[in-house]
Design a protein around this motif. Structure first.
Motif, PDB file in Angstrom:
ATOM      1  N   ILE A  79       1.698  14.557  10.390  1.00 15.71           N
ATOM      2  CA  ILE A  79       0.253  14.475  10.181  1.00 15.71           C
ATOM      3  C   ILE A  79      -0.421  15.791  10.568  1.00 15.71           C
ATOM      4  CG2 ILE A  79      -1.863  13.387  11.045  1.00 15.71           C
ATOM      5  CD1 ILE A  79      -0.260  10.759  11.217  1.00 15.71           C
ATOM      6  N   ILE A  80      -0.051  16.314  11.733  1.00 10.70           N
ATOM      7  CA  ILE A  80      -0.635  17.582  12.191  1.00 10.70           C
ATOM      8  C   ILE A  80      -0.309  18.704  11.221  1.00 10.70           C
ATOM      9  CG2 ILE A  80      -0.566  19.309  14.040  1.00 10.70           C
ATOM     10  CD1 ILE A  80      -0.035  16.920  15.988  1.00 10.70           C
ATOM     11  N   SER A  81       0.931  18.746  10.749  1.00  8.08           N
ATOM     12  CA  SER A  81       1.338  19.782   9.794  1.00  8.08           C
ATOM     13  C   SER A  81       0.501  19.715   8.531  1.00  8.08           C
ATOM     14  CB  SER A  81       2.820  19.613   9.423  1.00  8.08           C
ATOM     15  OG  SER A  81       3.633  19.620  10.566  1.00  8.08           O
ATOM     16  N   ASN A  82       0.392  18.511   7.966  1.00 14.89           N
ATOM     17  CA  ASN A  82      -0.344  18.349   6.709  1.00 14.89           C
ATOM     18  C   ASN A  82      -1.823  18.698   6.857  1.00 14.89           C
ATOM     19  OD1 ASN A  82       1.974  17.416   5.427  1.00 14.89           O
ATOM     20  ND2 ASN A  82       1.533  15.268   5.847  1.00 14.89           N
ATOM     21  N   MET A  83      -2.404  18.306   7.983  1.00 20.99           N
ATOM     22  CA  MET A  83      -3.840  18.503   8.155  1.00 20.99           C
ATOM     23  C   MET A  83      -4.201  19.938   8.546  1.00 20.99           C
ATOM     24  SD  MET A  83      -4.983  14.897   9.931  1.00 20.99           S
ATOM     25  CE  MET A  83      -6.724  15.160   9.603  1.00 20.99           C
ATOM     26  N   LEU A 129       0.831  -1.206   0.000  1.00 19.35           N
ATOM     27  CA  LEU A 129       0.000   0.000   0.000  1.00 19.35           C
ATOM     28  C   LEU A 129       0.861   1.250   0.000  1.00 19.35           C
ATOM     29  CD1 LEU A 129      -2.760   1.406   0.238  1.00 19.35           C
ATOM     30  CD2 LEU A 129      -2.576   1.116   2.727  1.00 19.35           C
ATOM     31  N   GLU A 130       1.888   1.263   0.845  1.00 18.72           N
ATOM     32  CA  GLU A 130       2.759   2.434   0.921  1.00 18.72           C
ATOM     33  C   GLU A 130       3.464   2.690  -0.396  1.00 18.72           C
ATOM     34  OE1 GLU A 130       6.641   4.043   3.448  1.00 18.72           O
ATOM     35  OE2 GLU A 130       5.623   2.206   4.050  1.00 18.72           O
ATOM     36  N   GLU A 131       3.959   1.627  -1.026  1.00 18.00           N
ATOM     37  CA  GLU A 131       4.630   1.798  -2.313  1.00 18.00           C
ATOM     38  C   GLU A 131       3.666   2.331  -3.372  1.00 18.00           C
ATOM     39  OE1 GLU A 131       6.967  -0.879  -5.688  1.00 18.00           O
ATOM     40  OE2 GLU A 131       6.626  -1.709  -3.699  1.00 18.00           O
ATOM     41  N   LYS A 132       2.420   1.881  -3.293  1.00 18.70           N
ATOM     42  CA  LYS A 132       1.437   2.296  -4.306  1.00 18.70           C
ATOM     43  C   LYS A 132       1.124   3.779  -4.212  1.00 18.70           C
ATOM     44  CE  LYS A 132      -2.583   0.846  -6.776  1.00 18.70           C
ATOM     45  NZ  LYS A 132      -1.776   0.994  -7.993  1.00 18.70           N
ATOM     46  N   ILE A 133       1.006   4.301  -2.989  1.00 21.87           N
ATOM     47  CA  ILE A 133       0.673   5.718  -2.870  1.00 21.87           C
ATOM     48  C   ILE A 133       1.868   6.610  -3.192  1.00 21.87           C
ATOM     49  CG2 ILE A 133      -1.162   5.325  -1.218  1.00 21.87           C
ATOM     50  CD1 ILE A 133       0.704   6.181   1.008  1.00 21.87           C
ATOM     51  N   LYS A 134       3.077   6.031  -3.136  1.00 23.38           N
ATOM     52  CA  LYS A 134       4.272   6.818  -3.449  1.00 23.38           C
ATOM     53  C   LYS A 134       4.599   6.814  -4.937  1.00 23.38           C
ATOM     54  CE  LYS A 134       6.881   6.399   0.893  1.00 23.38           C
ATOM     55  NZ  LYS A 134       8.123   5.868   1.509  1.00 23.38           N
ATOM     56  N   THR A 135       4.087   5.811  -5.672  1.00 19.30           N
ATOM     57  CA  THR A 135       4.464   5.626  -7.070  1.00 19.30           C
ATOM     58  C   THR A 135       3.342   6.076  -7.996  1.00 19.30           C
ATOM     59  OG1 THR A 135       5.745   3.693  -6.389  1.00 19.30           O
ATOM     60  CG2 THR A 135       5.341   3.966  -8.745  1.00 19.30           C
ATOM     61  N   SER A 136       3.677   6.916  -8.940  1.00 16.95           N
ATOM     62  CA  SER A 136       2.686   7.351  -9.929  1.00 16.95           C
ATOM     63  C   SER A 136       2.363   6.187 -10.860  1.00 16.95           C
ATOM     64  CB  SER A 136       3.222   8.535 -10.752  1.00 16.95           C
ATOM     65  OG  SER A 136       3.504   9.627  -9.912  1.00 16.95           O
ATOM     66  N   HIS A 182       3.027   5.757   9.509  1.00 19.81           N
ATOM     67  CA  HIS A 182       3.845   6.311   8.428  1.00 19.81           C
ATOM     68  C   HIS A 182       3.016   6.495   7.152  1.00 19.81           C
ATOM     69  CE1 HIS A 182       7.428   7.219   6.131  1.00 19.81           C
ATOM     70  NE2 HIS A 182       7.108   6.268   5.267  1.00 19.81           N
ATOM     71  N   ILE A 183       2.170   5.531   6.839  1.00 12.05           N
ATOM     72  CA  ILE A 183       1.317   5.636   5.646  1.00 12.05           C
ATOM     73  C   ILE A 183       0.380   6.830   5.763  1.00 12.05           C
ATOM     74  CG2 ILE A 183      -0.593   4.521   4.410  1.00 12.05           C
ATOM     75  CD1 ILE A 183       0.788   1.832   4.994  1.00 12.05           C
ATOM     76  N   LEU A 184      -0.213   7.023   6.931  1.00 14.10           N
ATOM     77  CA  LEU A 184      -1.119   8.150   7.124  1.00 14.10           C
ATOM     78  C   LEU A 184      -0.383   9.482   7.051  1.00 14.10           C
ATOM     79  CD1 LEU A 184      -3.335   6.618   9.939  1.00 14.10           C
ATOM     80  CD2 LEU A 184      -4.047   7.150   7.596  1.00 14.10           C
ATOM     81  N   ALA A 185       0.872   9.492   7.523  1.00 14.07           N
ATOM     82  CA  ALA A 185       1.673  10.714   7.391  1.00 14.07           C
ATOM     83  C   ALA A 185       1.929  11.032   5.919  1.00 14.07           C
ATOM     84  CB  ALA A 185       2.994  10.554   8.140  1.00 14.07           C
ATOM     85  N   ALA A 202      -5.949   4.069  -8.604  1.00 10.51           N
ATOM     86  CA  ALA A 202      -5.864   4.888  -7.393  1.00 10.51           C
ATOM     87  C   ALA A 202      -6.396   4.106  -6.202  1.00 10.51           C
ATOM     88  CB  ALA A 202      -6.666   6.172  -7.580  1.00 10.51           C
ATOM     89  N   VAL A 203      -5.875   4.404  -5.030  1.00  8.51           N
ATOM     90  CA  VAL A 203      -6.321   3.737  -3.815  1.00  8.51           C
ATOM     91  C   VAL A 203      -7.561   4.467  -3.286  1.00  8.51           C
ATOM     92  CG1 VAL A 203      -5.694   3.049  -1.487  1.00  8.51           C
ATOM     93  CG2 VAL A 203      -3.953   3.086  -3.291  1.00  8.51           C
ATOM     94  N   PRO A 204      -8.666   3.763  -3.056  1.00  9.35           N
ATOM     95  CA  PRO A 204      -9.874   4.419  -2.535  1.00  9.35           C
ATOM     96  C   PRO A 204      -9.604   5.061  -1.182  1.00  9.35           C
ATOM     97  CG  PRO A 204     -10.381   2.213  -3.354  1.00  9.35           C
ATOM     98  CD  PRO A 204      -8.880   2.339  -3.329  1.00  9.35           C
ATOM     99  N   VAL A 205     -10.225   6.212  -0.946  1.00  9.34           N
ATOM    100  CA  VAL A 205      -9.995   6.936   0.313  1.00  9.34           C
ATOM    101  C   VAL A 205     -10.505   6.141   1.508  1.00  9.34           C
ATOM    102  CG1 VAL A 205     -12.183   8.217   0.264  1.00  9.34           C
ATOM    103  CG2 VAL A 205     -10.177   9.213   1.383  1.00  9.34           C
ATOM    104  N   SER A 206     -11.459   5.228   1.276  1.00 11.54           N
ATOM    105  CA  SER A 206     -11.978   4.407   2.376  1.00 11.54           C
ATOM    106  C   SER A 206     -10.875   3.582   3.026  1.00 11.54           C
ATOM    107  CB  SER A 206     -13.083   3.478   1.858  1.00 11.54           C
ATOM    108  OG  SER A 206     -12.596   2.657   0.811  1.00 11.54           O
ATOM    109  N   THR A 207      -9.846   3.263   2.244  1.00 11.59           N
ATOM    110  CA  THR A 207      -8.702   2.518   2.783  1.00 11.59           C
ATOM    111  C   THR A 207      -8.038   3.295   3.907  1.00 11.59           C
ATOM    112  OG1 THR A 207      -8.283   1.383   0.697  1.00 11.59           O
ATOM    113  CG2 THR A 207      -6.421   1.587   2.211  1.00 11.59           C
ATOM    114  N   PHE A 208      -7.817   4.582   3.690  1.00 18.34           N
ATOM    115  CA  PHE A 208      -7.106   5.406   4.669  1.00 18.34           C
ATOM    116  C   PHE A 208      -8.005   5.800   5.845  1.00 18.34           C
ATOM    117  CE2 PHE A 208      -5.173   6.192   0.463  1.00 18.34           C
ATOM    118  CZ  PHE A 208      -3.992   5.507   0.686  1.00 18.34           C
ATOM    119  N   LEU A 209      -9.294   5.930   5.580  1.00 18.95           N
ATOM    120  CA  LEU A 209     -10.211   6.177   6.686  1.00 18.95           C
ATOM    121  C   LEU A 209     -10.231   4.962   7.622  1.00 18.95           C
ATOM    122  CD1 LEU A 209     -13.160   7.844   4.733  1.00 18.95           C
ATOM    123  CD2 LEU A 209     -11.524   8.979   6.249  1.00 18.95           C
TER     124      LEU A 209
END
Length: 488
Positions: free
Chosen positions: A409-413, A284-291, A346-349, A306-313
């Motif tokens: 995470i706090i910075s990004n959000m 999953l981490e590699e997928k979100i980092k790679t175009s 780390h993935i959420l960050a 694309a990874v569905p947002v439900s995954t990260f929720l």
């Protein structure tokens, strides 16, 4: 070229009578040599594939069925074979592998040929080959110690299975009827056997078939795979084949397909408590980092890549549920499956920094509140020290950089989000983050991320700026203390 076309025509018209000849060894051996030349022809000249028609496929089907019958008659009596019989079986299996390879080559970029192979029943014959030659290989492997000649059959059977799986994959692409037929025949027994087998290429090709059968929304194959115990075992095996450094390409695509088809939550639960869970998170981490490449976009079709947002929720809820794991890790305690919790963090960050793609996660206020509270609690248990000497072990010894990821995470959000900036202030997060603006050789970049986070919190927010203005000076740091923390 003329000779090749003549041999092609002989096979097409059924003139090649090798299986019925008085000298089957010679005939099968000669046929194998002709097929080798035809393989080169169909590979190098795309127009040659246009010459295949229903008559040709019927002839090839007859040859395949005859070859299988010849091998079965001999192998049924494998313990009493003469040397002549051994040689006949050898050249017949080689010819069978070449027959299947020719069928495989003939359908490349020719939809008509794919349709004709299904129409003539070749698909069923090829699936028969997969099951039959697996049984032959197992039987020969069982008697190899008493009859050494049987040992030569096992790798030959593997060649047939490889080619048959490649052909099956080609026929499955975009054809739900074929996918259904393949699934009915190979699931679950043959998929389970082959994906757990010892041949690396066969496992890769099995994953290719699985990918094409499941990587689309509404696939009944996918639903069966997710819900049945046999299917869950296949999924765990597929994820296991993605472990680095020996990751199989089609295994990774198979797992990515499950993720993109919005089945991450189910796969997560299937892998929970096994080593495959960490591998799943790494994918999953590699997928979100790679175009996604154009090839992947074409492969994934309607589900895109694309990874569905439900995954990260789901991961955010999991992190909130397991918050104590994060706190314990950051304060130096041993945690079962701590690497999993740290990987989720780390993935959420990473994903909270993808503002344009995942608005629902970056705008999730309860998740921000959770991250801020965790950071506050960690700092209350193990406060950051300004007088720790350079490279002295910090509270988390740099193992997972938990604090840094929470601050990311706090910075990004909080970027361009006043409601989030206010929430962090109300939770007392600003002084906590300010206390992390210190050099820590065991937590690289924690000072830089803390400064960046303060910038996001203060940007356009007068109330937060007033909090900083209201801080009292505690005096000047002595030269000795400055040297201790790496400032000269």
């Amino acid at each position: 070229m003329v000779d090749i076309e003549r041999q092609f025509d002989r096979i097409r018209r059924g003139v090649w009578v090798g299986p019925q000849a008085a000298k089957p060894y010679v005939e099968w051996n000669d046929l194998s040599r002709v097929l080798t030349e035809l393989l080169k022809w169909t590979k190098s000249q795309s127009e040659s594939r246009e010459k295949f028609d229903e008559v040709m496929y019927n002839s090839l089907k007859m040859l395949l069925e005859t070859a299988n019958k010849t091998v079965q008659e001999k192998v049924d009596n494998v313990t009493t074979l003469s040397q002549r019989d051994v040689d006949i079986v050898t050249v017949t299996i080689i010819a069978t592998a070449n027959l299947v390879r020719l069928l495989r080559n003939s359908v490349v970029n020719i939809p008509k040929n794919q349709f004709l192979q299904v129409k003539t029943g070749l698909l069923d014959t090829v699936l028969d080959c997969i099951c039959f030659y697996h049984e032959v290989g197992v039987k020969c492997n069982r008697v190899k110690h008493k009859f050494p000649y049987a040992l030569t059959y096992t790798p030959l059977c593997v060649e047939v299975i490889r080619a048959a799986l490649q052909l099956t994959c080609n026929l499955c692409v975009g054809n739900q009827a074929v996918q259904g037929a393949v699934w009915k025949r190979l699931y679950p027994k043959m998929f389970t056997i082959l994906i757990d087998g010892i041949d690396r290429q066969s496992r890769n090709y099995v994953c290719s078939v699985l990918f094409h059968c499941t990587a689309w929304n509404g696939s009944h194959c996918l639903q069966q795979l997710i819900s049945a115990e046999e299917g869950k075992a296949i999924i765990r095996s597929g994820v296991g084949l993605c472990e680095q450094p020996n990751c199989l390409e089609w295994a990774q695509l198979f797992v990515e397909g499950l993720i993109c088809a919005d089945r991450f939550m189910q796969v997560y639960e299937i892998c929970h408590g096994t080593p495959q869970l960490l591998t799943l998170l790494e994918i999953l981490e590699e997928k979100i980092k790679t175009s996604p490449s154009p090839t992947k976009k074409e492969l994934f079709g309607e589900i895109e890549s694309a990874v569905p947002v439900s995954t990260f929720l789901f991961l955010a809820k999991t992190l909130a549920r397991d918050r104590q794991n994060i706190i314990d890790l950051a304060t130096g305690k041993d945690v079962v499956d701590g690497a999993v919790s740290a990987r989720i963090l780390h993935i959420l960050a990473e994903v909270t920094g993808l503002f344009e793609h995942y608005e629902r996660i970056t705008g999730n206020t309860p998740f921000l509140e959770c991250a801020t509270k965790i950071l506050n609690e960690i700092n209350s248990i193990e406060p950051m020290k300004f007088d720790r000497e350079k490279f002295e072990a910090g509270p988390e010894c740099g193992k997972y950089s938990i604090r840094k990821e929470l601050i990311r995470i706090i910075s990004n959000m909080c970027c361009k989000r006043k409601n989030h900036q206010d929430k962090v202030r109300l939770l007392g997060g600003i002084p906590t983050i300010l206390s992390h603006c210190v050099w820590d050789g065991n937590n690289p970049f924690i000072m830089e991320w803390s400064i960046f986070s303060l910038r996001m919190l203060l940007d356009g927010n007068q109330e937060n700026q007033d909090v900083i203005r209201g801080l009292k000076s505690l005096g000047k740091v002595s030269d000795l203390d400055a040297v201790k923390i790496g400032v000269s």
